[in-house]
Design a protein around this motif. Structure first.
Motif, PDB file in Angstrom:
ATOM      1  N   PRO A 249     -12.436  46.520  61.016  1.00 44.49           N
ATOM      2  CA  PRO A 249     -11.659  47.760  60.915  1.00 44.49           C
ATOM      3  C   PRO A 249     -12.505  48.994  60.667  1.00 44.49           C
TER       4      PRO A 249
ATOM      5  N   LYS B  41     -15.404  51.582  64.429  1.00 39.15           N
ATOM      6  CA  LYS B  41     -14.467  52.182  65.370  1.00 39.15           C
ATOM      7  C   LYS B  41     -15.101  52.272  66.760  1.00 39.15           C
TER       8      LYS B  41
ATOM      9  N   ARG C 131      -3.213  42.748  58.743  1.00 44.53           N
ATOM     10  CA  ARG C 131      -3.279  44.191  59.037  1.00 44.53           C
ATOM     11  C   ARG C 131      -2.218  44.589  60.064  1.00 44.53           C
TER      12      ARG C 131
ATOM     13  N   TYR D 266       0.662  47.743  60.139  1.00 44.24           N
ATOM     14  CA  TYR D 266       0.203  48.891  60.928  1.00 44.24           C
ATOM     15  C   TYR D 266       1.148  50.096  60.868  1.00 44.24           C
TER      16      TYR D 266
ATOM     17  N   LYS E 298       0.947  51.736  57.423  1.00 39.05           N
ATOM     18  CA  LYS E 298      -0.401  52.163  57.013  1.00 39.05           C
ATOM     19  C   LYS E 298      -0.948  53.307  57.869  1.00 39.05           C
ATOM     20  N   VAL E 299      -0.755  53.226  59.182  1.00 41.87           N
ATOM     21  CA  VAL E 299      -1.415  54.199  60.065  1.00 41.87           C
ATOM     22  C   VAL E 299      -0.425  55.031  60.881  1.00 41.87           C
TER      23      VAL E 299
ATOM     24  N   LYS F 195      -0.643  55.567  65.962  1.00 48.25           N
ATOM     25  CA  LYS F 195      -1.900  54.828  65.816  1.00 48.25           C
ATOM     26  C   LYS F 195      -1.652  53.327  65.885  1.00 48.25           C
ATOM     27  N   ALA F 196      -0.531  52.879  65.373  1.00 45.77           N
ATOM     28  CA  ALA F 196      -0.209  51.444  65.419  1.00 45.77           C
ATOM     29  C   ALA F 196      -0.200  50.956  66.861  1.00 45.77           C
TER      30      ALA F 196
ATOM     31  N   TYR G 167      -3.860  50.911  68.170  1.00 51.25           N
ATOM     32  CA  TYR G 167      -4.591  49.777  67.599  1.00 51.25           C
ATOM     33  C   TYR G 167      -4.161  48.469  68.253  1.00 51.25           C
TER      34      TYR G 167
END
Length: 334
Positions: A48, A51, A219, A223, A226-227, A231-232, A235
């Motif tokens: 993670p 990047k 994670r 997602y 958290k993001v 972004k989920a 990702y």
């Protein structure tokens, strides 16, 4: 060195494909799955904090170059490997070698290869291909993931060989100095299997192997919270891309490794490996199912209501199945 024309065979993955095609040119016939297995190419890692294009890195295979190094060592192939400080030096060195009729492997960025369809071009700097001659100014290319040979202009080849980003190819090129005519594959197969089992089961860091799959599962479940939703999706999309596009052959190389186990079973007369091959193919199907549902989530087509939590549960199932499979594989007496 061989004076026969270079024979192009399309393969699933660039690194193991170049091994198979290049070694075959010198009379050492080794299939792509066998190269992948001897090189212990099967792996998993989720990083993670590393990047790639702003997205956490996920890999389903061992790091670039490792398969080649391991196969060469285990089969007794001696390679010349060079990197360069400038494009001019790199292109001059390439010209000098191919003028002698020696096919050369080069590291490149997919983004700058004009024969790739635009939708397939992205910043991946560890793509292997073979340059086997010239026609006028253009270079003759055997790219193992393409169905036929092609050409590339010198400007594009320079861009591809000296692309910026991680990892930088730095004009890397390689070609055999010695290829044995015959080898016994028994010991290389055993060493490859032992190494693959170690990396899948025994790396103490929880980011790698079956522990890494469980880590990713945890994670993925969180997602959106958290993001955020945007972004989920990014990702999740990268996890699928690394599995189904970079993990060429599908299912993050699981089908390719299953093919290796089947071939090894026939060579070594070990029925246990054949059973494990079939079981790994079933695990590959679970990965494929995950990719299908994750793709629907990314495209907002999840009419069946698959959630990030359910995607996480699919990954947990993959980790459980792979842990059991690699434990069984580690106990096969070869």
């Amino acid at each position: 060195m061989s004076t026969t024309p270079f024979k192009h065979v399309q393969t699933a993955h660039c690194e193991s494909g170049v091994i198979s095609n290049m070694f075959g040119h010198y009379g050492l016939q080794i299939s792509e799955p066998m190269a992948f297995g001897i090189g212990a190419g099967i792996f998993f890692g989720h990083l993670p904090f590393v990047k790639v294009n702003g997205v956490p890195g996920t890999t389903y295979r061992i790091w670039p170059g490792a398969i080649f190094q391991r196969v060469c060592k285990r089969l007794g192939v001696k390679m010349e490997l060079q990197k360069f400080s400038s494009p001019q030096k790199a292109m001059t060195a390439l010209d000098n070698v191919i003028e002698k009729g020696i096919p050369v492997g080069v590291l490149s960025s997919v983004y700058y290869l004009p024969y790739f369809p635009p939708s397939y071009r992205f910043h991946f700097n560890a793509h292997n291909l073979v340059i086997y001659g010239k026609e006028g100014e253009n270079y003759l290319v055997s790219d193992p993931v393409m169905d036929t040979v092609t050409q590339i202009d010198p400007e594009s080849l320079i861009q591809a060989r000296f692309a910026k980003g991680f990892p930088e190819p730095k004009g890397k090129m390689y070609y055999p100095l010695h290829v044995p005519e015959k080898v016994s594959l028994h010991k290389p197969i055993k060493e490859g299997i032992d190494q693959a089992c170690h990396f899948m089961l025994k790396v103490p860091i929880p980011l790698f192997g079956v522990k890494g799959i469980r880590f990713l599962a945890g994670r993925v479940k969180n997602y959106p919270e958290k993001v955020g939703d945007r972004k989920a999706v990014l990702y999740l999309g990268n996890i699928i891309r690394m599995q189904e596009e970079i993990g060429t052959g599908g299912a993050g190389f699981r089908f390719l490794y299953a093919a290796f186990l089947q071939e090894a079973a026939m060579l070594l007369q070990k029925e246990e490996l054949s059973v494990l091959s079939q079981d790994l193919t079933k695990v590959g199907d679970i990965w494929r199912n995950f990719a299908f549902h994750a793709g629907r989530v990314c495209k907002s087509r999840a009419a069946d209501g698959v959630s990030y939590k359910e995607l996480s549960e699919m990954l947990v199932q993959c980790s459980v199945e792979e842990e059991q499979l690699f434990r069984r594989l580690s106990k096969v007496k070869l």
